[in-house]
Design a protein around this motif. Structure first.
Motif, PDB file in Angstrom:
ATOM      1  N   GLU A 107       0.840  -1.203   0.000  1.00 50.95           N
ATOM      2  CA  GLU A 107       0.000   0.000   0.000  1.00 50.95           C
ATOM      3  C   GLU A 107       0.866   1.240   0.000  1.00 50.95           C
ATOM      4  O   GLU A 107       1.888   1.282   0.689  1.00 50.95           O
ATOM      5  CB  GLU A 107      -0.906   0.032   1.233  1.00 50.95           C
ATOM      6  N   VAL A 108       0.453   2.234  -0.767  1.00 53.99           N
ATOM      7  CA  VAL A 108       1.124   3.540  -0.744  1.00 53.99           C
ATOM      8  C   VAL A 108       0.037   4.574  -0.514  1.00 53.99           C
ATOM      9  O   VAL A 108      -0.977   4.579  -1.227  1.00 53.99           O
ATOM     10  CB  VAL A 108       1.823   3.835  -2.101  1.00 53.99           C
ATOM     11  N   ASP A 109       0.234   5.431   0.492  1.00 52.00           N
ATOM     12  CA  ASP A 109      -0.733   6.501   0.716  1.00 52.00           C
ATOM     13  C   ASP A 109      -0.115   7.808   0.218  1.00 52.00           C
ATOM     14  O   ASP A 109       0.896   8.267   0.745  1.00 52.00           O
ATOM     15  CB  ASP A 109      -1.088   6.601   2.205  1.00 52.00           C
ATOM     16  N   LEU A 110      -0.743   8.366  -0.815  1.00 53.79           N
ATOM     17  CA  LEU A 110      -0.186   9.550  -1.481  1.00 53.79           C
ATOM     18  C   LEU A 110       0.022  10.696  -0.482  1.00 53.79           C
ATOM     19  O   LEU A 110       1.090  11.315  -0.447  1.00 53.79           O
ATOM     20  CB  LEU A 110      -1.167   9.961  -2.591  1.00 53.79           C
ATOM     21  N   GLY A 115       2.927  13.712   0.538  1.00 47.85           N
ATOM     22  CA  GLY A 115       2.550  15.064   0.936  1.00 47.85           C
ATOM     23  C   GLY A 115       1.414  15.720   0.176  1.00 47.85           C
ATOM     24  O   GLY A 115       1.160  16.903   0.362  1.00 47.85           O
ATOM     25  N   PHE A 116       0.731  14.970  -0.696  1.00 48.14           N
ATOM     26  CA  PHE A 116      -0.441  15.587  -1.358  1.00 48.14           C
ATOM     27  C   PHE A 116      -1.441  14.493  -1.732  1.00 48.14           C
ATOM     28  O   PHE A 116      -1.090  13.318  -1.776  1.00 48.14           O
ATOM     29  CB  PHE A 116      -0.022  16.376  -2.611  1.00 48.14           C
ATOM     30  N   ASP A 117      -2.688  14.907  -1.959  1.00 53.81           N
ATOM     31  CA  ASP A 117      -3.673  13.932  -2.447  1.00 53.81           C
ATOM     32  C   ASP A 117      -4.223  14.426  -3.788  1.00 53.81           C
ATOM     33  O   ASP A 117      -3.905  15.546  -4.218  1.00 53.81           O
ATOM     34  CB  ASP A 117      -4.778  13.674  -1.411  1.00 53.81           C
ATOM     35  N   VAL A 118      -5.054  13.611  -4.421  1.00 53.33           N
ATOM     36  CA  VAL A 118      -5.538  13.953  -5.760  1.00 53.33           C
ATOM     37  C   VAL A 118      -6.436  15.202  -5.750  1.00 53.33           C
ATOM     38  O   VAL A 118      -6.261  16.087  -6.599  1.00 53.33           O
ATOM     39  CB  VAL A 118      -6.232  12.725  -6.419  1.00 53.33           C
ATOM     40  N   PRO A 119      -7.370  15.360  -4.791  1.00 55.07           N
ATOM     41  CA  PRO A 119      -8.178  16.590  -4.814  1.00 55.07           C
ATOM     42  C   PRO A 119      -7.322  17.861  -4.688  1.00 55.07           C
ATOM     43  O   PRO A 119      -7.566  18.854  -5.379  1.00 55.07           O
ATOM     44  CB  PRO A 119      -9.112  16.430  -3.602  1.00 55.07           C
ATOM     45  N   THR A 120      -6.264  17.821  -3.837  1.00 56.96           N
ATOM     46  CA  THR A 120      -5.402  19.007  -3.684  1.00 56.96           C
ATOM     47  C   THR A 120      -4.626  19.266  -4.974  1.00 56.96           C
ATOM     48  O   THR A 120      -4.497  20.417  -5.415  1.00 56.96           O
ATOM     49  CB  THR A 120      -4.391  18.792  -2.523  1.00 56.96           C
ATOM     50  N   ALA A 121      -4.111  18.197  -5.583  1.00 55.24           N
ATOM     51  CA  ALA A 121      -3.369  18.368  -6.839  1.00 55.24           C
ATOM     52  C   ALA A 121      -4.277  18.963  -7.910  1.00 55.24           C
ATOM     53  O   ALA A 121      -3.865  19.836  -8.680  1.00 55.24           O
ATOM     54  CB  ALA A 121      -2.807  17.027  -7.303  1.00 55.24           C
ATOM     55  N   ALA A 122      -5.537  18.526  -7.945  1.00 55.43           N
ATOM     56  CA  ALA A 122      -6.465  19.032  -8.960  1.00 55.43           C
ATOM     57  C   ALA A 122      -6.741  20.520  -8.738  1.00 55.43           C
ATOM     58  O   ALA A 122      -6.807  21.295  -9.691  1.00 55.43           O
ATOM     59  CB  ALA A 122      -7.769  18.236  -8.917  1.00 55.43           C
ATOM     60  N   ARG A 123      -6.849  20.926  -7.464  1.00 57.22           N
ATOM     61  CA  ARG A 123      -7.072  22.356  -7.174  1.00 57.22           C
ATOM     62  C   ARG A 123      -5.865  23.179  -7.601  1.00 57.22           C
ATOM     63  O   ARG A 123      -6.000  24.246  -8.185  1.00 57.22           O
ATOM     64  CB  ARG A 123      -7.340  22.559  -5.680  1.00 57.22           C
ATOM     65  N   THR A 124      -4.677  22.646  -7.326  1.00 56.70           N
ATOM     66  CA  THR A 124      -3.446  23.382  -7.660  1.00 56.70           C
ATOM     67  C   THR A 124      -3.286  23.532  -9.165  1.00 56.70           C
ATOM     68  O   THR A 124      -2.978  24.602  -9.669  1.00 56.70           O
ATOM     69  CB  THR A 124      -2.219  22.638  -7.090  1.00 56.70           C
ATOM     70  N   VAL A 307       2.330  21.613  -5.800  1.00 61.24           N
ATOM     71  CA  VAL A 307       1.333  21.545  -4.716  1.00 61.24           C
ATOM     72  C   VAL A 307       1.943  22.118  -3.437  1.00 61.24           C
ATOM     73  O   VAL A 307       1.293  22.870  -2.705  1.00 61.24           O
ATOM     74  CB  VAL A 307       0.853  20.092  -4.491  1.00 61.24           C
ATOM     75  N   ARG A 308       3.223  21.789  -3.198  1.00 66.69           N
ATOM     76  CA  ARG A 308       3.881  22.279  -1.981  1.00 66.69           C
ATOM     77  C   ARG A 308       3.973  23.805  -2.015  1.00 66.69           C
ATOM     78  O   ARG A 308       3.691  24.474  -1.023  1.00 66.69           O
ATOM     79  CB  ARG A 308       5.277  21.659  -1.883  1.00 66.69           C
ATOM     80  N   GLY A 316       3.992  14.968   5.507  1.00 69.47           N
ATOM     81  CA  GLY A 316       4.655  13.655   5.567  1.00 69.47           C
ATOM     82  C   GLY A 316       6.164  13.784   5.528  1.00 69.47           C
ATOM     83  O   GLY A 316       6.696  14.842   5.200  1.00 69.47           O
ATOM     84  N   PRO A 317       6.895  12.686   5.857  1.00 66.36           N
ATOM     85  CA  PRO A 317       8.348  12.702   5.770  1.00 66.36           C
ATOM     86  C   PRO A 317       8.778  12.728   4.313  1.00 66.36           C
ATOM     87  O   PRO A 317       8.045  12.283   3.432  1.00 66.36           O
ATOM     88  CB  PRO A 317       8.752  11.371   6.413  1.00 66.36           C
ATOM     89  N   GLU A 318       9.962  13.252   4.046  1.00 63.48           N
ATOM     90  CA  GLU A 318      10.503  13.213   2.675  1.00 63.48           C
ATOM     91  C   GLU A 318      10.809  11.745   2.366  1.00 63.48           C
ATOM     92  O   GLU A 318      11.505  11.080   3.139  1.00 63.48           O
ATOM     93  CB  GLU A 318      11.774  14.060   2.626  1.00 63.48           C
ATOM     94  N   PRO A 319      10.270  11.192   1.263  1.00 62.06           N
ATOM     95  CA  PRO A 319      10.489   9.767   0.999  1.00 62.06           C
ATOM     96  C   PRO A 319      11.964   9.452   0.766  1.00 62.06           C
ATOM     97  O   PRO A 319      12.734  10.323   0.366  1.00 62.06           O
ATOM     98  CB  PRO A 319       9.682   9.521  -0.265  1.00 62.06           C
ATOM     99  N   ALA A 320      12.282   8.211   1.027  1.00 61.28           N
ATOM    100  CA  ALA A 320      13.662   7.736   0.869  1.00 61.28           C
ATOM    101  C   ALA A 320      14.113   7.860  -0.583  1.00 61.28           C
ATOM    102  O   ALA A 320      13.311   8.074  -1.468  1.00 61.28           O
ATOM    103  CB  ALA A 320      13.748   6.283   1.309  1.00 61.28           C
ATOM    104  N   SER A 321      15.405   7.662  -0.805  1.00 59.58           N
ATOM    105  CA  SER A 321      15.958   7.912  -2.137  1.00 59.58           C
ATOM    106  C   SER A 321      15.519   6.874  -3.156  1.00 59.58           C
ATOM    107  O   SER A 321      14.781   5.944  -2.862  1.00 59.58           O
ATOM    108  CB  SER A 321      17.475   7.965  -2.056  1.00 59.58           C
TER     109      SER A 321
END
Ligand code: AMP
Ligand code: FES
Ligand code: ZN
Length: 329
Positions: A107-110, A115-124, A307-308, A316-321
Motif C-alpha cells: 500500500e502507498v498513501d499519497l 505530501g499531497f492527495d488527488v483533490p489538492t493536486a487538482a485544485r493546484t 502543490v507544496r 509527511g516525511p521526505e520519501p527515501a531515495s
C-alpha cells in the motif's frame, strides 16, 4: 438458454461471441481469455512475479483473482489517492480481498508518503483530477515494482476501457498515442513492463466474474471522474455494440492487428513483436526522487513541488531515495 460448452442451463449470454455459458464454463471462458491475451502478447514469462495494481473495482480485483487461478505469483498494490470515503471504502475492499485469500498487498498513501492527495493536486493544477491522478499512479506503480523487484506491472484495463481510449485517440488523430496504445509496454531501463491482461474481456463479463466468484468490489465510479470524456466514448461504443454485437472488439482488435504497427512505424517505435522501445529520448535519474526522466526533475516531483508551493510544506516525511533495481527485460 443452454451453455455452449456443456449444455447445462446458462447464467450469462455474451452476444459478441454468440454464446451463453453456465457458471463454471463462464469462469473457464474468462480464464481462457486471460491466458490467451497473456500468451499472444507474451505479457508474463513463466515464473515471473507480477505486481497487480488494484483499485478495489471489479476489473483489477478480478484480474488479481484470475492471475492466481492461472498459477501466476501475483501480489497487489493499492494506492490511497485521498478521494474521501471513495478511497477509504476502496482500500477496505482491497484489504478484505487480500487477507481473505492470504495474498500479499503493498500500500502507498499519497498524502502520508508524498505530501499531497488527488483533490489538492487538482485544485493546484486547475485541471481535471484524472490528469494528476493518472500521473501519480503510473509513477508509483513503477516505483514500487522497481523497489521490490517485480519485472511486470498488470492493470485491470478491459476491452471497453481500451476501445474507449482508442476512439478518443482516433477522433483527434493522436498519432503519438496511437503508436503507444498496446496491451504490452516493454521494460526499458528504469521501467518495468506494463501489461493489460483483460483486453479480451468486457466490463459486463468482469462484473459477472466478481459476482460468480463472490468478490466484493467498489461499485461506485470515482466521484472525481464524473463527466470525464471516456465515459461518453463508452456510451457511444455501447450504442454501436447494441446494434452490431462484436463491433467494439472488431474496432479494438483490428487496430491492434493491423493499425498499431503503422503508427508505431511513423513514430519510430519498434513494432508489436519487437519488445524494445526503439531509440527513445535520453533518460537520466530525477534529481529529486531518482526515477528515470527526460528532464532534470520528473513530472511527479514537479507536481509535488507545485502543490507544496501552493499549500505550504508537506506534512509527511521526505520519501527515501531512488529505487536502484532495473527490471528484467
Ligand atoms: P483507472 O485509471 O481508474 O481506469 O484504472 C485503471 C487501472 O489502474 C485499474 O484497473 C487498476 O489496475 C489501476 N488502478 C486504478 N486506481 C488504482 C489505485 N488507487 N491503486 C492501485 N491501482 C489502481
Ligand atoms: Fe483518479 Fe478518480 S481515480 S481521478
Ligand atoms: Zn522525481
Amino acid at each position: 438458454m443452454k451453455c455452449r460448452r456443456c449444455r447445462e442451463p446458462a447464467v450469462i449470454d455474451i452476444r459478441r461471441h454468440n454464446a451463453a455459458f453456465c457458471r463454471d464454463c463462464f469462469l473457464h471462458h474468462c480464464r481462457e481469455q486471460v491466458r490467451r491475451a497473456i500468451d499472444e502478447h507474451r505479457m508474463i514469462e513463466p515464473g515471473e512475479r507480477v505486481l497487480v495494481a488494484v483499485s478495489g473495482g471489479k476489473d483489477s480485483l478480478a484480474l488479481w483473482h484470475l492471475l492466481g487461478a492461472l498459477g501466476h505469483e501475483a501480489d497487489g498494490l493499492y494506492i490511497g489517492l485521498g478521494i474521501d470515503e471513495y478511497s477509504e471504502e476502496s482500500a477496505a475492499l482491497v484489504r478484505t480481498f487480500a487477507t481473505g485469500r492470504g495474498l500479499k498487498l503493498h500500500e502507498v498513501d499519497l498524502a502520508a508518503e508524498w505530501g499531497f492527495d488527488v483533490p489538492t493536486a487538482a485544485r493546484t493544477t486547475r485541471r481535471a483530477p484524472c490528469g494528476s491522478c493518472g500521473l501519480s499512479k503510473r509513477h508509483l506503480f513503477n516505483r514500487v515494482a522497481l523497489t521490490h523487484g517485480y519485472p511486470v506491472v498488470a492493470t485491470g484495463h478491459n476491452l471497453d476501457d481500451e476501445a474507449a481510449v482508442l476512439l478518443g485517440n482516433v477522433l483527434r488523430w493522436e498519432t503519438g498515442y496511437l503508436a503507444r496504445q498496446y496491451p504490452v509496454l516493454p521494460a526499458s531501463d528504469g521501467f518495468a513492463r506494463k501489461v493489460k491482461p483483460l483486453i479480451r474481456l468486457g466490463e459486463r463479463e468482469m462484473a459477472a466474474y466478481c459476482v460468480l466468484e463472490g468478490i466484493d468490489y467498489q461499485v461506485e465510479e470515482c466521484p472525481m471522474a464524473a463527466g470525464n470524456r471516456h465515459l461518453g466514448y463508452k456510451e457511444v461504443l455501447n450504442a454501436l455494440e447494441d446494434r452490431s454485437p462484436g463491433a467494439k472488439a472488431a474496432f479494438l482488435f483490428g487496430f491492434l492487428d493491423r493499425g498499431h504497427d503503422l503508427f508505431a512505424g511513423l513514430a519510430g517505435i519498434a513494432g508489436t513483436g519487437g519488445g524494445a522501445s526503439g531509440e527513445g529520448p535520453v533518460l537520466a535519474p530525477c534529481a529529486s526522487c531518482g526515477s528515470p526522466t527526460t528532464g532534470e526533475v520528473c513530472a511527479f516531483c514537479r507536481l509535488r513541488e507545485r502543490v507544496r508551493d501552493d499549500t505550504g510544506p508537506a506534512p509527511g516525511p521526505e520519501p527515501a531515495s531512488a529505487p536502484s533495481q532495473t527490471p528484467r527485460p
